[in-house]
Design a protein around this motif. Structure first.
Motif, short mmCIF file in Angstrom:
data_model
loop_
_atom_site.label_atom_id
_atom_site.label_comp_id
_atom_site.label_asym_id
_atom_site.label_seq_id
_atom_site.Cartn_x
_atom_site.Cartn_y
_atom_site.Cartn_z
N HIS A 120 -105.08 4.58 -20.93
CA HIS A 120 -104.86 3.90 -19.74
C HIS A 120 -105.92 3.63 -18.81
O HIS A 120 -107.11 4.22 -18.96
CB HIS A 120 -103.95 5.10 -19.11
CG HIS A 120 -102.73 5.26 -19.77
ND1 HIS A 120 -102.50 6.51 -20.64
CD2 HIS A 120 -101.40 4.65 -19.58
CE1 HIS A 120 -101.34 6.15 -21.14
NE2 HIS A 120 -100.61 5.41 -20.41
N SER A 282 -89.43 3.05 -14.30
CA SER A 282 -90.43 2.47 -15.25
C SER A 282 -90.29 0.90 -15.10
O SER A 282 -89.17 0.39 -14.81
CB SER A 282 -90.01 2.97 -16.58
OG SER A 282 -90.19 4.22 -16.68
N SER A 290 -98.24 -8.49 -13.79
CA SER A 290 -98.88 -7.39 -13.89
C SER A 290 -98.08 -6.41 -13.16
O SER A 290 -98.04 -6.48 -12.10
CB SER A 290 -100.26 -7.19 -13.38
OG SER A 290 -100.83 -5.82 -13.12
N ARG A 292 -98.31 -3.32 -13.33
CA ARG A 292 -99.31 -2.31 -13.01
C ARG A 292 -99.59 -2.44 -11.45
O ARG A 292 -99.52 -1.40 -10.72
CB ARG A 292 -100.59 -2.23 -13.80
CG ARG A 292 -101.45 -1.19 -13.46
CD ARG A 292 -102.85 -1.10 -14.07
NE ARG A 292 -103.75 -0.30 -13.58
CZ ARG A 292 -104.45 -0.40 -12.62
NH1 ARG A 292 -104.65 -1.70 -12.05
NH2 ARG A 292 -105.53 0.44 -12.18
N ALA A 295 -96.79 -1.66 -9.40
CA ALA A 295 -96.49 -0.10 -9.43
C ALA A 295 -97.44 0.51 -8.47
O ALA A 295 -97.23 1.60 -7.63
CB ALA A 295 -96.27 0.35 -10.56
N SER A 296 -98.70 0.20 -8.78
CA SER A 296 -99.70 0.84 -7.82
C SER A 296 -99.65 0.50 -6.32
O SER A 296 -100.04 1.31 -5.53
CB SER A 296 -101.01 0.61 -8.51
OG SER A 296 -101.44 -0.80 -8.48
N GLY A 301 -97.68 4.41 -8.36
CA GLY A 301 -97.80 4.44 -9.90
C GLY A 301 -98.95 3.80 -10.42
O GLY A 301 -100.03 3.40 -9.91
N GLY A 302 -99.04 3.29 -11.94
CA GLY A 302 -99.93 2.75 -12.56
C GLY A 302 -99.48 2.62 -13.90
O GLY A 302 -98.38 3.01 -14.19
N GLY A 303 -100.55 2.33 -14.75
CA GLY A 303 -100.42 2.17 -16.33
C GLY A 303 -101.02 0.99 -16.70
O GLY A 303 -102.10 0.82 -16.61
N HIS A 304 -100.30 0.38 -17.65
CA HIS A 304 -100.67 -1.05 -18.30
C HIS A 304 -100.13 -2.16 -17.52
O HIS A 304 -99.21 -2.05 -16.68
CB HIS A 304 -100.63 -0.84 -19.84
CG HIS A 304 -100.96 0.38 -20.36
ND1 HIS A 304 -102.34 0.45 -20.92
CD2 HIS A 304 -100.04 1.19 -20.82
CE1 HIS A 304 -102.20 1.73 -21.43
NE2 HIS A 304 -101.01 2.20 -21.65
N ARG A 305 -100.76 -3.36 -17.81
CA ARG A 305 -100.44 -4.70 -17.19
C ARG A 305 -98.68 -4.74 -17.47
O ARG A 305 -98.16 -5.31 -16.49
CB ARG A 305 -101.05 -5.81 -17.86
CG ARG A 305 -100.92 -7.04 -17.03
CD ARG A 305 -101.52 -8.22 -17.68
NE ARG A 305 -101.29 -8.39 -19.03
CZ ARG A 305 -101.66 -9.39 -19.96
NH1 ARG A 305 -103.03 -10.04 -19.61
NH2 ARG A 305 -101.14 -9.36 -21.15
N SER A 308 -95.67 -0.06 -16.79
CA SER A 308 -96.06 0.92 -15.99
C SER A 308 -95.16 1.81 -15.48
O SER A 308 -93.93 1.56 -15.61
CB SER A 308 -96.82 0.22 -14.69
OG SER A 308 -98.09 -0.41 -15.13
#
Length: 337
Positions: A120, A282, A290, A292, A295-296, A301-305, A308
């Protein structure tokens, strides 16, 4: 290379090792944790895998699950004692300590050295050593790479290979996500050559569905799927009462968001689940959009493109409103894809 050598030194002699992963562990989390545990045991280490929360029934065939400790308030004292006796802590498949929920303060305060193995983005920086690559398709792929680069590929037996393959297979969406590189296929091939039965692993994970889960999925797709063509977006909402009504277990909502993403013309999909103490979210997307960033910027949140997660302390209704209020900000990006 320096990180690899640090890990090599850390595990050179038998140690007491604690392995943990993120809350609500998926196949990559469990596959990488149990695969690494199997390898380290072969190296003579004393190893315990502790998960912050329970994990789905369709993952409990993996070798070593009978020894996994699921952290709960009632075993806090025992887990704290275990950490006090631990020399090394492996943190797998998460980049921020908040992802291990109530285990966070115990792991942070532990005297043991910490090793992060993850794919991540933006690792928090709490580890003494990292084996990290955001371009890796799965943490299980990194575990295979680590074992190989340590010169121990011959220690990967069938049970270890099954765990690692399960993690790679699921995190690549059965090898269909953009993260599926030639290297991923080569790792999968090497695991296959150990003697695993890939059709059996796939069936254990994907074709092992309870009647309750199947009926729940039917209900969700028929009643809870909302498509917003103007934003090329779709979302699903699930209430806490609906979780109870269909006797939902850990992992039963896993993958539901992908059905929303599979709708023709949809670029971004989300699922919002009322877990009682928070709304868990999710996000999935295709192409260059993106989730990500979304979400951020808006949902803690966050995660992958393209995959996330997020969460809010708002009500489900308020979270839905916030999502719908946010989408116009991304309308141009969504319609470019």
């Amino acid at each position: 290379m320096q990180e690899l050598e640090a890990i090599r030194q850390f595990i050179q002699t038998p140690q007491t090792i604690f392995i943990t992963t993120h809350q609500n562990p998926d196949a990559d989390a469990m596959g990488s944790s149990l695969g690494l545990a199997g390898y380290l045991k072969k190296r003579g280490h004393r190893v315990t895998v502790v998960t912050p929360t329970d994990y789905p029934e369709n993952l409990k065939w993996m070798s070593g699950t009978d020894e996994v400790i699921v952290f709960e308030e009632k075993n806090r004292v025992a887990v704290t004692r275990l950490l006090d006796e631990t020399d090394l802590i492996f943190c797998l498949d998460f980049s921020a300590m908040a992802r291990i929920r109530d285990l966070e303060p115990l792991v942070r305060q532990a005297r043991a050295r910490k090793i992060l193995i993850d794919h991540h983005l933006e690792p928090e920086g709490f580890a003494d050593a990292m084996f990290w690559d955001s371009k890796a398709a799965a943490t299980a792929e990194l575990i295979y790479r680590l074992i190989s680069q340590l010169g121990d590929a011959e220690l990967i037996d069938k049970p270890i290979a099954e765990c690692l393959y399960a993690g790679i297979m699921t995190d690549t969406g059965s090898f269909r996500h953009a993260s599926t590189t030639g290297d991923v296929h080569r790792v999968a091939a090497a695991l296959h050559d150990v003697g695993i039965e890939v059709n059996t692993i796939h069936r254990r994970i994907f074709d092992n569905v309870s009647v309750d889960k199947l009926r729940f999925l039917g209900y969700v797709l028929n009643e809870k799927l909302v498509v917003l063509p103007e934003y090329k977006a779709a979302y699903i909402t699930i209430t806490s009462d609906e979780l109870k009504r269909f006797r939902s277990k850990s992992g039963d909502t896993e993958g539901m968001v992908n059905y929303a993403l599979s709708v023709e013309g949809v670029v971004m999909a989300a699922i919002l689940i009322d877990r009682g103490d928070e709304i868990k979210m999710s996000f999935r997307s295709v192409g260059d959009f993106s989730v990500r960033d979304l979400a951020s910027e808006h949902f803690n949140g966050g995660g992958h493109r393209n995959a996330s997660g997020g969460r809010t302390n708002l009500s489900l209704e308020e979270t839905i409103r916030k999502l719908r209020d946010v989408l116009p900000l991304y309308q141009e990006q969504l319609n470019v894809v």
